[in-house]
Write an enzyme that holds these catalytic residues in place. Structure first.
Site, PDB file in Angstrom:
ATOM      1  N   THR A  19      13.607  -6.336  -5.373  1.00 33.80           N
ATOM      2  CA  THR A  19      14.602  -6.940  -6.254  1.00 33.80           C
ATOM      3  C   THR A  19      15.608  -7.747  -5.441  1.00 33.80           C
ATOM      4  OG1 THR A  19      14.406  -5.146  -7.863  1.00 33.80           O
ATOM      5  CG2 THR A  19      16.414  -6.446  -7.949  1.00 33.80           C
TER       6      THR A  19
ATOM      7  N   GLU B 169      12.814   2.739  -8.882  1.00 29.55           N
ATOM      8  CA  GLU B 169      13.596   3.831  -8.274  1.00 29.55           C
ATOM      9  C   GLU B 169      12.922   5.189  -8.495  1.00 29.55           C
ATOM     10  OE1 GLU B 169      15.116   2.073  -6.667  1.00 29.55           O
ATOM     11  OE2 GLU B 169      16.188   0.556  -7.784  1.00 29.55           O
ATOM     12  N   GLY B 170      11.614   5.181  -8.546  1.00 32.36           N
ATOM     13  CA  GLY B 170      10.839   6.409  -8.736  1.00 32.36           C
ATOM     14  C   GLY B 170      10.290   6.471 -10.148  1.00 32.36           C
ATOM     15  N   THR B 171       8.967   6.443 -10.284  1.00 36.38           N
ATOM     16  CA  THR B 171       8.373   6.535 -11.619  1.00 36.38           C
ATOM     17  C   THR B 171       8.700   7.902 -12.234  1.00 36.38           C
ATOM     18  OG1 THR B 171       6.306   7.506 -10.829  1.00 36.38           O
ATOM     19  CG2 THR B 171       6.435   5.090 -10.889  1.00 36.38           C
TER      20      THR B 171
ATOM     21  N   GLY C 179       0.785  -1.230   0.000  1.00 32.90           N
ATOM     22  CA  GLY C 179       0.000   0.000   0.000  1.00 32.90           C
ATOM     23  C   GLY C 179       0.812   1.272   0.000  1.00 32.90           C
TER      24      GLY C 179
END
Length: 392
Positions: A161, A369-371, A130
């Site tokens: 990962t 690693e951040g969109t 969430g």
């Protein structure tokens, strides 16, 4: 990470050796990696012996002591081959090691850096079912152990990962019930994966990147000692995580740039071999346009990589530029692999040819690693904050 890094001449020799290894050993093994969804054990051992798992660990702890520019160059070189090869060591040399460097006590460095340098595999437990970038929604908790000076961790981490074969995890957990200013309700814990109560789910089936594994991590009354708390202080976990994400974003940008180069080289070779109307399709101007656009964009990403890593090595705050490089490189890679499929034409849609795999593999670079969208907001936030500071 060391700002001086490895001696430049020795590093150049290492890169020459690595390029040969990528082309002569890793690329020929790709079919095996893809068919079995696994890097062969002997290749993993070779990578450990080459020091790839400890690239950024200081030399006095058994690592190679690379600076950020050198580390990004290694990732870029490795990323010319299938993404799984980079993935297996990238968390070690990027986010985990950065968090240790920035936040660990001397005792934690002495314990974990030699293990990482020898090839212990790390994972980074931030994202949850969430919550991802939204730390206020984090549900994993760390509560003081009533029977000692340690902690009891409970919760679930998602999309982690290397979790299925990791030796150690850096787990972000809520140490305060309510969200506090500057994310001070989140702390970080170094947790060996064989700790009782730690378990992983089955590896998730993914769109691409065969051989690279992600899964959930479940923490069920996981007891850790007091010295598992990164830095020995609560409330610092999220800050350490965000600092290490700069490094992770540089790694993803470098990987996307290297993989885009691989895809373009494949398209150039195919365009010269494939004939239509009695001549190679490389002679057709609209094919040439797609090749040229791709080459220009890769060159721009390579220039960004050099700039942001050199700035990091000078000690500059690169949070904005690391985000910008990651966004540009990952989006660029997506455009390049799309053009490569187009150059291949009908063959580009078939799994028999590499272009189809390049297309699937590249998609994740725009997400982890951040969109792209989160990083747009972060870049703008820092721009506006700097403007306010200068004009306030």
């Amino acid at each position: 990470m060391s700002q001086t890094g490895m001696d430049p001449d020795i590093f150049d020799q290492f890169i020459d050796q690595l390029e040969r290894y990528v082309r002569e050993r890793l690329i020929p093994a790709e079919k095996d990696v893809i068919a079995n969804d696994k890097i062969p054990d002997d290749i993993v051992e070779e990578m450990k012996e080459m020091g790839l798992f400890g690239l950024t660990v200081p030399e006095e702890y058994g690592g190679a002591g690379l600076n950020t520019s050198q580390y990004a160059k290694v990732v870029n070189t490795m990323a010319y081959a299938a993404p799984a090869y980079r993935s297996i060591f990238s968390i070690n040399v990027g986010m985990f090691n950065s968090a240790i460097k920035n936040g660990a006590t001397d005792a934690q460095k002495a314990e974990w850096w030699p293990r990482i340098a020898e090839g212990a595999i790390a994972c980074f437990g931030l994202t949850e079912p969430g919550s991802g970038s939204d730390s206020a929604a984090m549900q994993t908790t760390a509560k003081p152990d009533p029977d000692g000076n340690g902690w009891i961790l409970n919760g679930t981490k998602r999309y982690i990962t290397n979790a299925p074969h990791a030796d150690v995890a850096l787990i972000m957990a809520r140490t305060e019930k309510d969200a506090l200013p500057k994310n001070a309700h989140v702390s970080a814990f170094i947790v060996p994966m064989d700790t009782p109560g730690m378990s992983t789910g089955s590896p998730d089936k993914k769109m691409g990147q065969e051989g690279s594994h992600i899964s959930d991590i479940m923490l069920d009354d996981v007891h850790v000692p007091g010295d598992a708390l990164l830095g020995g202080e609560t409330g610092q976990g999220f800050r350490f995580a965000m600092m290490s994400l700069d490094n992770g974003r540089i790694s993803v940008g470098a990987a996307a740039t290297g993989y885009a180069r691989r895809a373009l080289d494949s398209a150039v070779r195919y365009a010269n071999e494939r004939k239509a109307f009695g001549e190679p399709i490389a002679n057709f101007q609209l094919i040439q346009q797609m090749l040229a656009e791709s080459d220009m964009e890769i060159y721009a990403a390579e220039a960004m990589m050099r700039d942001v890593t050199e700035r990091a090595d000078r000690g500059e705050n690169v949070i904005r530029k690391a985000a910008a490089f990651k966004v540009f490189a990952s989006e660029m890679c997506g455009r390049v692999v799309d053009r490569v499929v187009q150059v291949y034409g009908g063959a580009g849609y078939l799994a028999e040819y590499d272009a189809e795999r390049f297309f699937r593999d590249a998609r994740i670079y725009r997400i982890y690693e951040g969109t792209t969208q989160i990083l747009y907001l972060q870049i703008a936030k820092h721009m506006l904050r700097e403007w306010a500071a200068e004009n306030g």
